[in-house]
Write an enzyme that holds these catalytic residues in place. Structure first.
Site, mmCIF file in Angstrom:
data_model
loop_
_atom_site.group_PDB
_atom_site.id
_atom_site.type_symbol
_atom_site.label_atom_id
_atom_site.label_comp_id
_atom_site.label_asym_id
_atom_site.label_seq_id
_atom_site.Cartn_x
_atom_site.Cartn_y
_atom_site.Cartn_z
ATOM 1 N N ASN A 17 0.867 -1.179 0.000
ATOM 2 C CA ASN A 17 0.000 0.000 0.000
ATOM 3 C C ASN A 17 0.907 1.232 0.000
ATOM 4 O O ASN A 17 1.511 1.558 1.013
ATOM 5 C CB ASN A 17 -0.898 -0.020 1.244
ATOM 6 N N LYS A 47 0.018 4.238 -0.329
ATOM 7 C CA LYS A 47 -0.678 5.403 0.240
ATOM 8 C C LYS A 47 -0.497 6.612 -0.677
ATOM 9 O O LYS A 47 -0.507 6.462 -1.899
ATOM 10 C CB LYS A 47 -0.193 5.640 1.677
ATOM 11 N N HIS A 75 -9.709 1.400 4.777
ATOM 12 C CA HIS A 75 -8.444 1.582 5.497
ATOM 13 C C HIS A 75 -8.660 2.552 6.657
ATOM 14 O O HIS A 75 -9.424 3.511 6.542
ATOM 15 C CB HIS A 75 -7.361 2.116 4.543
ATOM 16 N N GLU A 135 -6.991 4.910 7.752
ATOM 17 C CA GLU A 135 -6.723 6.327 7.462
ATOM 18 C C GLU A 135 -7.934 6.977 6.802
ATOM 19 O O GLU A 135 -8.216 8.151 7.039
ATOM 20 C CB GLU A 135 -5.453 6.436 6.599
ATOM 21 N N GLU A 175 -5.511 -4.795 10.589
ATOM 22 C CA GLU A 175 -4.510 -3.754 10.810
ATOM 23 C C GLU A 175 -4.813 -3.036 12.124
ATOM 24 O O GLU A 175 -5.694 -2.153 12.156
ATOM 25 C CB GLU A 175 -4.542 -2.734 9.661
ATOM 26 N N GLY A 230 2.505 2.396 10.974
ATOM 27 C CA GLY A 230 3.529 3.433 10.873
ATOM 28 C C GLY A 230 4.353 3.642 12.134
ATOM 29 O O GLY A 230 5.154 4.573 12.209
ATOM 30 N N SER A 251 3.255 -2.087 10.437
ATOM 31 C CA SER A 251 4.694 -2.133 10.718
ATOM 32 C C SER A 251 5.336 -3.480 10.376
ATOM 33 O O SER A 251 6.219 -3.956 11.091
ATOM 34 C CB SER A 251 4.968 -1.742 12.177
HETATM 35 P P1 13P Z 1 2.901 0.438 7.788
HETATM 36 O O1 13P Z 1 3.431 -0.836 7.196
HETATM 37 O O2 13P Z 1 3.667 1.654 7.364
HETATM 38 O O3 13P Z 1 2.720 0.346 9.274
HETATM 39 O O4 13P Z 1 1.434 0.665 7.159
HETATM 40 C C1 13P Z 1 0.517 -0.360 7.238
HETATM 41 C C2 13P Z 1 -0.674 -0.007 6.445
HETATM 42 O O5 13P Z 1 -1.412 0.900 6.783
HETATM 43 C C3 13P Z 1 -0.928 -0.779 5.219
HETATM 44 O O6 13P Z 1 -2.210 -0.564 4.738
#
Ligand code: 13P
Length: 263
Positions: free
Chosen positions: A23, A25, A107, A109, A179, A185, A226
């Site tokens: 991803n 983003k 997601h 976010e 997740e 992150g 992560s």
């Molecule tokens: P990270 O791997 O940066 O923690 O992000 C995970 C994520 O949100 C994947 O959709």
């Protein structure tokens, strides 16, 4: 309602190739996306399933780069209607047209910054399936929900509301990505045993919603949060876990290759 099917837990998924989903983003511009896509196409040789989800702007160009390779393409979202006056939105059909096989939905976010609700996610899942895309439905608890002891409740609610009432036929595939919001992150993934317990809760919800053969053959669960080269195999080795959804560590070719190698 109690469903007696829910107690049947066959030994499934052992024969499925793991999937690594990147991803990206909103972290790469078009040129950066093209450059990373070329590196991935040229350097990824592993016989596992690899899917990359760039931003909408980069999808077409990245798709062209991946054509003729085994690397698959996914969107990071789609709209909940098939077509119409929805300025700024992108339909599931458009994603399919540019070569996507997957779409990430719900997601955390988007839930946090764009107010995406379980109802919206449900409608998006329905559109994705109708367009022939494989939804990657993200579920996971926030730190506050975890502190309140509501983790399992959140997982059951998000999974159920995303899928309740939908028919999944034998030719459709769905991925649920667990997740935990608070580790995304952070550089610190959760204990794999905790992920395994969460995946079990998600499976329980799926068995309550769908016939067991559909759960067994048409659903996969992946872990995200992560993931890096040092911890990826802890997750992919878990029972009932089919792969990983990777954010930050998918943006650097060497980190991403190391993840794929270690799966
Ligand atoms: P990270 O791997 O940066 O923690 O992000 C995970 C994520 O949100 C994947 O959709």
């Amino acid at each position: 309602m109690y469903n007696s099917k829910a107690i049947i837990l066959p030994n499934f998924m052992s024969d499925i190739k793991p999937i690594v989903i990147a991803n990206w983003k909103m972290k790469l511009g078009l040129q950066e996306a093209k450059s990373l896509a070329s590196d991935i196409k040229n350097k990824v040789t592993a016989q596992i399933e690899v899917a990359v989800c760039p931003s909408f702007i980069s999808l077409t160009e990245v798709g062209k780069i991946f054509s003729g390779s085994n690397i698959k393409l996914g969107g990071q979202d789609c709209f909940w209607e098939a077509n119409g006056a929805f300025t700024g939105e992108v339909s599931a059909k458009e994603l399919k047209e540019v070569g996507c096989e997957f779409v990430i939905l719900g997601h955390s976010e988007r839930r946090k910054y764009l107010g995406e609700t379980d109802e919206m996610v449900h409608k998006k899942v329905s559109q994705a399936l109708a367009a022939g895309l494989m939804p990657i439905i993200c579920v996971g608890e926030t730190f506050e929900q975890r502190q309140q002891g509501a983790k399992d409740y959140v997982l059951i609610q998000q999974t159920t509301k995303a899928l309740e009432g939908l028919e999944i036929n034998a030719s459709q595939q769905v991925i649920i990505a667990y997740e935990p919001v608070w580790v995304i992150g952070s550089g610190q993934a959760i204990d794999p045993n905790e992920a395994a317990a969460a995946h079990q809760v998600i499976y329980q919800s799926l068995f309550d919603l769908f016939p067991s053969d559909i759960v067994k053959n048409n659903f996969r669960i992946v872990y995200g949060g992560s993931v890096d080269e040092t911890n990826v195999s802890d997750f992919t080795n878990l029972d009932k876990t089919s792969g990983v959804l990777v954010g930050g560590a998918s943006l650097n070719i060497n980190d991403f290759l190391a993840i794929i190698k270690n799966v």
